[in-house]
Enzyme design. Structure first.
Site, PDB file in Angstrom:
ATOM      1  N   TYR A 113     -50.393 -12.796  -7.874  1.00 48.41           N
ATOM      2  CA  TYR A 113     -51.849 -12.757  -7.662  1.00 48.41           C
ATOM      3  C   TYR A 113     -52.307 -13.784  -6.632  1.00 48.41           C
ATOM      4  O   TYR A 113     -53.469 -14.174  -6.598  1.00 48.41           O
ATOM      5  CB  TYR A 113     -52.579 -12.992  -8.996  1.00 48.41           C
ATOM      6  CG  TYR A 113     -52.331 -11.867  -9.971  1.00 48.41           C
ATOM      7  CD1 TYR A 113     -53.117 -10.720  -9.935  1.00 48.41           C
ATOM      8  CD2 TYR A 113     -51.284 -11.919 -10.878  1.00 48.41           C
ATOM      9  CE1 TYR A 113     -52.873  -9.668 -10.791  1.00 48.41           C
ATOM     10  CE2 TYR A 113     -51.027 -10.876 -11.741  1.00 48.41           C
ATOM     11  CZ  TYR A 113     -51.824  -9.746 -11.693  1.00 48.41           C
ATOM     12  OH  TYR A 113     -51.581  -8.695 -12.535  1.00 48.41           O
ATOM     13  N   SER A 114     -51.388 -14.219  -5.780  1.00 56.65           N
ATOM     14  CA  SER A 114     -51.662 -15.335  -4.877  1.00 56.65           C
ATOM     15  C   SER A 114     -52.706 -14.984  -3.797  1.00 56.65           C
ATOM     16  O   SER A 114     -52.522 -14.055  -3.005  1.00 56.65           O
ATOM     17  CB  SER A 114     -50.349 -15.747  -4.214  1.00 56.65           C
ATOM     18  OG  SER A 114     -50.598 -16.565  -3.104  1.00 56.65           O
ATOM     19  N   ASN A 115     -53.805 -15.776  -3.773  1.00 49.97           N
ATOM     20  CA  ASN A 115     -54.794 -15.642  -2.692  1.00 49.97           C
ATOM     21  C   ASN A 115     -54.174 -16.010  -1.353  1.00 49.97           C
ATOM     22  O   ASN A 115     -54.558 -15.478  -0.310  1.00 49.97           O
ATOM     23  CB  ASN A 115     -55.976 -16.598  -2.920  1.00 49.97           C
ATOM     24  CG  ASN A 115     -56.912 -16.117  -3.999  1.00 49.97           C
ATOM     25  OD1 ASN A 115     -56.935 -14.938  -4.333  1.00 49.97           O
ATOM     26  ND2 ASN A 115     -57.692 -17.041  -4.553  1.00 49.97           N
TER      27      ASN A 115
END
Ligand SMILES: *Cc1c(COP(=O)(O)O)cnc(C)c1O
Length: 302
Positions: A76-78
């Site tokens: 889920y890394s921005n």
């Protein structure tokens, strides 16, 4: 491919992101002025600190003639998303090394699907191998497996020396605009750079969103690498992680929704909500003397 022209379009210096005052009794009754530094508006596609940290690295990758850029992150890394978007805009191939090989061959979540749609090649690795990437040999092996051994490497979370210099610019934009500048921390790279850019007499306050107690040491080593030693006046306000990364318990969710409704601000839940909660609590407990101008950096959007 027309890289130099694209690079200019993407990396063109932007005007400073806007600062606006909000009227909120929870601060006003303690004599604290609250300003929001809307860094989420700094770039149309790469919000906030992701832009600040990536821009100097993108420039280095393109100017150094690297064939691709590789970086690391969770599902889920921005940071992965921002890197993929930047790569698409620049025509620079990107490779994302993703934590967790159990994800390989499964449908992509929304965040990774956006990365893939932006052309990022995703390489899933077991958690054990992912953890070892701080060791040079393990990293080299990982990059070879990912077909990225000659790519420009941006570390997980994007916080390296160049990134800190990008975030120092955020601090310089806030000179004369605050007594205390507060920001949410993941890796701490944004706080480390921000503190270095502020003027003497201003201080930076970081609110860690992860559990753990290694962040101060991490920030000192990031500053050593970027500036050759300690830079600026900074401290951490611990105890506002709400159970850990990406945990949004009901009271925090209610607080964020209420803040968004009161002030027309899209409150990003993983970082910004915890920052604003912490500032509200600290103000209530008298942590800021009357007359303090407190500026909260809005590092991203919901
Ligand atoms: C990534 C991120 C942060 C954390 O920045 P660090 O430099 O890793 O401390 C803060 N806020 C938002 C919205 C982010 O996406």
């Amino acid at each position: 491919m027309n890289r130099p022209a694209n690079l200019d379009v993407l990396l063109r210096p932007r005007p400073p992101s806007p600062v606006r005052e909000v009227r909120d009794e929870r601060f006003g009754r303690h004599g604290v002025r609250l300003l929001l530094k809307r860094d989420d508006l700094v770039h149309p596609e790469l919000p906030g600190n992701k832009w600040r940290k990536l821009a100097p690295n993108l420039r280095a990758a393109v100017e150094g003639g690297f064939p691709a850029l590789v970086t690391f992150g969770g599902a889920y890394s921005n940071h992965l998303r921002a890197t993929a978007a930047a790569g698409r805009m620049l025509g620079l191939p990107t490779v994302g090394v993703v934590r967790g090989d159990e994800l390989a061959g499964r449908p992509l979540n929304e965040s990774l699907a956006r990365c893939a749609a932006d052309g990022m090649r995703l390489h899933f690795v077991p958690r054990s191998a992912y953890r070892r990437k701080a060791e040079p040999q393990a990293l080299a092996r990982l990059l070879t497996e990912a077909g990225a051994s000659d790519a420009y490497v941006v570390p997980e979370g994007g916080s390296n020396a160049l990134a800190l210099h990008g975030c120092a610019e955020l601090g310089r934009e806030l000179r004369g605009r605050a007594d205390v500048v507060a920001v949410a921390c993941g890796t701490g790279g944004t706080l480390a750079g921000l503190a270095a850019g502020l003027a003497p007499g201003q201080r930076a306050l970081g609110v860690p969103v992860l559990k753990g107690g290694f962040l101060a040491a991490e920030i000192r080593s990031l500053q050593l690498a970027a500036f050759g030693g300690p830079a600026g006046d900074w401290s951490l306000a611990e105890g506002f992680d709400h159970g850990g990364y990406a945990r949004v318990p009901a009271p925090l969710e209610a607080f964020a929704a209420d803040f968004a409704a009161r002030h027309g601000l899209p409150v990003e839940r993983i970082y910004v909500a915890k920052l604003l909660w912490a500032l509200t609590e600290l103000t209530k407990s008298g942590a800021f003397p009357r007359g303090t101008t407190l500026t909260a950096v809005i590092t991203g959007r919901q």
